[in-house]
Design an enzyme around this catalytic site. Structure first.
Site, PDB file in Angstrom:
ATOM      1  N   GLY A  77      39.261  35.502  45.277  1.00 55.74           N
ATOM      2  CA  GLY A  77      40.185  36.569  45.644  1.00 55.74           C
ATOM      3  C   GLY A  77      39.414  37.785  46.120  1.00 55.74           C
ATOM      4  O   GLY A  77      38.266  37.992  45.740  1.00 55.74           O
ATOM      5  N   GLN A 128      38.290  46.563  47.944  1.00 53.34           N
ATOM      6  CA  GLN A 128      36.922  46.180  47.614  1.00 53.34           C
ATOM      7  C   GLN A 128      35.981  46.255  48.811  1.00 53.34           C
ATOM      8  O   GLN A 128      34.771  46.241  48.641  1.00 53.34           O
ATOM      9  CB  GLN A 128      36.889  44.761  47.038  1.00 53.34           C
ATOM     10  CG  GLN A 128      37.556  44.646  45.684  1.00 53.34           C
ATOM     11  CD  GLN A 128      37.556  43.212  45.219  1.00 53.34           C
ATOM     12  OE1 GLN A 128      38.475  42.462  45.525  1.00 53.34           O
ATOM     13  NE2 GLN A 128      36.510  42.827  44.487  1.00 53.34           N
ATOM     14  N   CYS A 131      34.624  39.331  38.764  1.00 48.93           N
ATOM     15  CA  CYS A 131      35.044  40.116  39.921  1.00 48.93           C
ATOM     16  C   CYS A 131      33.875  40.271  40.885  1.00 48.93           C
ATOM     17  O   CYS A 131      32.745  40.535  40.454  1.00 48.93           O
ATOM     18  CB  CYS A 131      35.527  41.487  39.447  1.00 48.93           C
ATOM     19  SG  CYS A 131      36.097  42.567  40.768  1.00 48.93           S
ATOM     20  N   LEU A 132      34.147  40.146  42.171  1.00 53.03           N
ATOM     21  CA  LEU A 132      33.107  40.333  43.172  1.00 53.03           C
ATOM     22  C   LEU A 132      32.568  41.763  43.172  1.00 53.03           C
ATOM     23  O   LEU A 132      31.441  41.997  43.603  1.00 53.03           O
ATOM     24  CB  LEU A 132      33.635  39.973  44.571  1.00 53.03           C
ATOM     25  CG  LEU A 132      34.030  38.510  44.763  1.00 53.03           C
ATOM     26  CD1 LEU A 132      34.612  38.280  46.145  1.00 53.03           C
ATOM     27  CD2 LEU A 132      32.853  37.589  44.508  1.00 53.03           C
ATOM     28  N   HIS A 157      45.024  40.224  39.400  1.00 56.78           N
ATOM     29  CA  HIS A 157      43.707  40.871  39.435  1.00 56.78           C
ATOM     30  C   HIS A 157      43.518  41.618  40.753  1.00 56.78           C
ATOM     31  O   HIS A 157      43.108  42.782  40.768  1.00 56.78           O
ATOM     32  CB  HIS A 157      42.622  39.796  39.246  1.00 56.78           C
ATOM     33  CG  HIS A 157      41.228  40.286  39.372  1.00 56.78           C
ATOM     34  ND1 HIS A 157      40.385  40.388  38.292  1.00 56.78           N
ATOM     35  CD2 HIS A 157      40.509  40.690  40.452  1.00 56.78           C
ATOM     36  CE1 HIS A 157      39.208  40.838  38.708  1.00 56.78           C
ATOM     37  NE2 HIS A 157      39.260  41.022  40.011  1.00 56.78           N
ATOM     38  N   GLU A 158      43.830  40.952  41.873  1.00 60.70           N
ATOM     39  CA  GLU A 158      43.640  41.577  43.187  1.00 60.70           C
ATOM     40  C   GLU A 158      44.615  42.728  43.400  1.00 60.70           C
ATOM     41  O   GLU A 158      44.254  43.754  43.990  1.00 60.70           O
ATOM     42  CB  GLU A 158      43.755  40.539  44.303  1.00 60.70           C
ATOM     43  CG  GLU A 158      42.721  39.421  44.250  1.00 60.70           C
ATOM     44  CD  GLU A 158      41.288  39.879  44.082  1.00 60.70           C
ATOM     45  OE1 GLU A 158      40.915  40.968  44.579  1.00 60.70           O
ATOM     46  OE2 GLU A 158      40.511  39.156  43.427  1.00 60.70           O
ATOM     47  N   HIS A 188      43.382  45.932  42.014  1.00 61.67           N
ATOM     48  CA  HIS A 188      42.441  46.640  42.906  1.00 61.67           C
ATOM     49  C   HIS A 188      43.187  47.593  43.837  1.00 61.67           C
ATOM     50  O   HIS A 188      42.705  48.694  44.119  1.00 61.67           O
ATOM     51  CB  HIS A 188      41.630  45.654  43.752  1.00 61.67           C
ATOM     52  CG  HIS A 188      40.469  45.053  43.043  1.00 61.67           C
ATOM     53  ND1 HIS A 188      39.390  45.789  42.596  1.00 61.67           N
ATOM     54  CD2 HIS A 188      40.207  43.771  42.710  1.00 61.67           C
ATOM     55  CE1 HIS A 188      38.518  44.983  42.020  1.00 61.67           C
ATOM     56  NE2 HIS A 188      38.990  43.747  42.079  1.00 61.67           N
TER      57      HIS A 188
END
Length: 188
Positions: free
Chosen positions: A64, A69, A109-110, A151-152, A155
């Site tokens: 994701g 991000q 998470c990235l 989660h996304e 952000h």
């Protein structure tokens, strides 16, 4: 002669010149805290943004990615929890209705590379959004996909999974990432 995927791409010159890998912001970068604005115009720019985000997500590798991000503060996320990266969801202006039961799930998470912690989220949601063409879509999502979408979407509101952790854990992660970032800047 055997060719791996990257060799295959360059050998056959697949046209991916319109794709771009994007830089992913890392915690504690303050730009990750900016609340994203709704997309109002669906055009070629949004389609390209979605494609670039999918390519970046796969390359990272991740399941994701939110536009926040990559320092684009618009309400755009991409998600693909398939085993073979064959089912990317491109969701613009997503709205979630939480319908499931709370479960604890190990998240990463990235933007917080190398760290995984348990976070409590619901396991079933209803999603209303637009695709990259501006077409309204609505669907139910469960399990890992539902967790990833939640989660996304966090952000987009300037929230990271570390915000669900204790202050002690969050500060430890921040200090470790600060140290890594300082070492990288000295080397680069």
């Amino acid at each position: 002669m055997l060719l791996n995927f990257l060799q295959y791409r360059s050998f056959f010159v697949i046209d991916d010149t319109n794709m771009a890998l994007l830089d992913i912001l890392e915690f504690p970068d303050p730009r990750l805290r900016i609340k994203a604005k709704p997309v109002e115009t669906f055009d070629a720019r949004i389609e390209k943004l979605c494609e670039d985000m999918v390519e970046t997500m796969y390359d990272a590798p991740g399941i994701g990615l939110a536009a926040s991000q990559i320092n684009v503060h618009e309400r755009v996320i991409v998600v693909d929890v398939s085993e073979d990266q064959s089912a990317p969801l491109k969701l613009i202006n997503p709205e979630l209705t939480l319908t499931g039961n709370k479960i604890d799930y190990q998240e990463g998470c990235l933007s917080v590379p190398g760290f995984y912690e348990e976070v409590s989220r619901v396991d079933k949601i209803t999603v209303k959004a637009f695709n990259e063409k501006g077409e309204a879509i609505e669907f139910e999502s469960t399990d890992l996909e539902a967790i990833c979408i939640q989660h996304e979407c966090d952000h987009l509101d300037g929230k990271l999974f570390v915000d669900y952790l204790s202050t002690l854990k969050r500060n430890r992660i921040r200090k470790k990432l600060d140290k890594i970032h300082k070492e990288q800047s000295r080397q680069g």
